[in-house]
Design an enzyme around this catalytic site. Structure first.
Site, short mmCIF file in Angstrom:
data_model
loop_
_atom_site.label_atom_id
_atom_site.label_comp_id
_atom_site.label_asym_id
_atom_site.label_seq_id
_atom_site.Cartn_x
_atom_site.Cartn_y
_atom_site.Cartn_z
CB SER A 63 31.64 50.86 38.20
OG SER A 63 31.94 49.72 37.26
CE LYS A 66 35.01 49.30 37.42
NZ LYS A 66 34.59 49.40 36.15
CE1 TYR A 188 36.47 46.16 39.14
CE2 TYR A 188 35.61 43.84 38.34
CZ TYR A 188 35.64 45.33 38.20
OH TYR A 188 34.78 45.95 37.51
CE1 TYR A 240 33.39 52.35 33.15
CE2 TYR A 240 30.94 52.79 33.58
CZ TYR A 240 32.15 52.33 34.06
OH TYR A 240 32.39 51.67 35.23
CB VAL A 258 26.09 47.49 36.25
CG1 VAL A 258 26.69 47.77 35.10
CG2 VAL A 258 26.88 46.73 37.29
O1 DON Z 1 33.02 44.27 36.73
C1 DON Z 1 31.86 44.50 36.40
O2 DON Z 1 31.42 44.46 35.11
C2 DON Z 1 30.93 45.25 37.44
N1 DON Z 1 31.34 44.65 38.66
C3 DON Z 1 30.95 46.63 37.43
C4 DON Z 1 30.71 47.26 36.18
C5 DON Z 1 29.93 48.78 36.52
O3 DON Z 1 29.57 48.92 37.32
C6 DON Z 1 30.05 49.55 35.25
N2 DON Z 1 29.34 50.59 35.44
N3 DON Z 1 28.64 51.31 34.79
#
Ligand code: DON
Length: 304
Positions: A63, A66, A188, A240, A258
């Site tokens: 993320s 993003k 994405y 978040y 993540v």
């Molecule tokens: O879309 C997802 O769930 C993952 N590619 C990215 C989520 C993420 O990294 C949340 N961060 N802490």
């Protein structure tokens, strides 16, 4: 301040936290990461980069991508973005579905997954192959020409990405995705799969500390005001439903992923990247948060 001494001390002091939390399991390709790994890097606007721990090891930025994709979209699309995604904290997990239906398919902010999918959709319309465009941007800003996608991780996520597919299909039904759902998801997932180490990540984030100007090319990537806006959204939404905890303990705009990475920005001064794969209950790196807390507490540096 002796940054090298400080981050060496932090790398030593967070050791008890390593292995106390597990890597993300919902993306099977991430689950096997060794949770004992830890790295921290600090890139300063005067051109130095300090690092400690496993700082040569690349990891999936997830993320954190993003924040960079948002920067590209704000650069090319401007404020029109805000008619399709809001900028308020969600208070919900990053992959939550509930709020989206109440709010007619307009995501709370660009960092929860729903918001990032809208940003990716706009990027696809504006830039074409937006995941490749993002990779080129990160190569330029970090100075590492071999930064690349991890197709194995992107495929693993696609195979198990039912929640993201649900969010995307719901937003498509509301008219808030303009491109085919499969294309948006695939760009994405590719953007999330990019692998970088902490030094590359800290360098790539420096334009956000430098009020929008790239320290590499001197190019004004974002206006001063847009850089302020991204930092503000990182502070309020970048971690978040833990954004309050991060603001309280770290006091810097942060964006987590993540994969266990976190990018933090000290406007006008530096960017800091930390990485350790073990995640807390809200999907942020456990040792990463401990390290950033110690960095700002011991150095006395934060936005507050
Ligand atoms: O879309 C997802 O769930 C993952 N590619 C990215 C989520 C993420 O990294 C949340 N961060 N802490």
């Amino acid at each position: 301040m002796n940054i090298q001494q400080l981050i060496d001390d932090i790398a030593r002091d967070v050791r008890p936290y390593l292995g106390q939390a597990a890597p993300a399991a919902y993306i099977p390709a991430l689950a096997g990461e060794d949770p004992q790994q830890f790295a921290i890097a600090v890139a300063t606007l005067d051109g130095h980069c300090h690092a400690s721990g496993d700082s040569d090891t690349r990891f999936s930025i997830q993320s954190i991508s993003k924040a960079f994709m948002l920067a590209r979209v704000l650069e090319v699309y401007g404020d029109s973005l805000w008619s399709r995604v809001n900028k308020e904290p969600s208070g919900n997990p990053f992959n939550s579905l509930v709020q989206l239906e109440y709010e007619q398919g307009i995501p709370r902010n660009p960092f929860i997954n729903a918001g990032a999918l809208v940003v990716s959709d706009i990027a696809l319309s504006q830039l074409g192959d937006c995941s490749t465009a993002l990779r080129e941007f990160l190569r330029e800003e970090s100075g590492a020409a071999d930064i690349d996608f991890d197709q194995h991780i992107a495929d693993s996520e696609a195979e198990h990405g039912h929640r993201n597919a649900a969010l995307a299909h719901f937003m498509k039904s509301c008219g808030n995705l303009h491109n085919p759902v499969d294309s948006v998801l695939s760009h994405y997932f590719r953007a999330c799969s990019l692998r970088m180490n902490v030094m590359e990540l800290a360098r790539a984030g420096l334009f956000l500390a430098n009020h929008g100007r790239s320290p590499v090319s001197g190019e004004q990537r974002l206006t001063r005001s847009q850089a302020k806006q991204i930092n503000a959204i990182m502070l309020t939404c970048g971690t978040y439903d833990a954004a309050g905890e991060f603001a309280y303990r770290v006091g810097l705009p942060c964006k987590s992923g993540v994969g266990g990475g976190i990018l933090a920005i000290l406007p006008g001064r530096m960017s800091i990247a930390v990485w350790s794969p073990g995640l807390d209950a809200r999907g942020n790196s456990l040792a990463g948060l401990e390290a950033l807390d110690r960095f700002t507490t011991r150095s006395g540096q934060s936005v507050f």
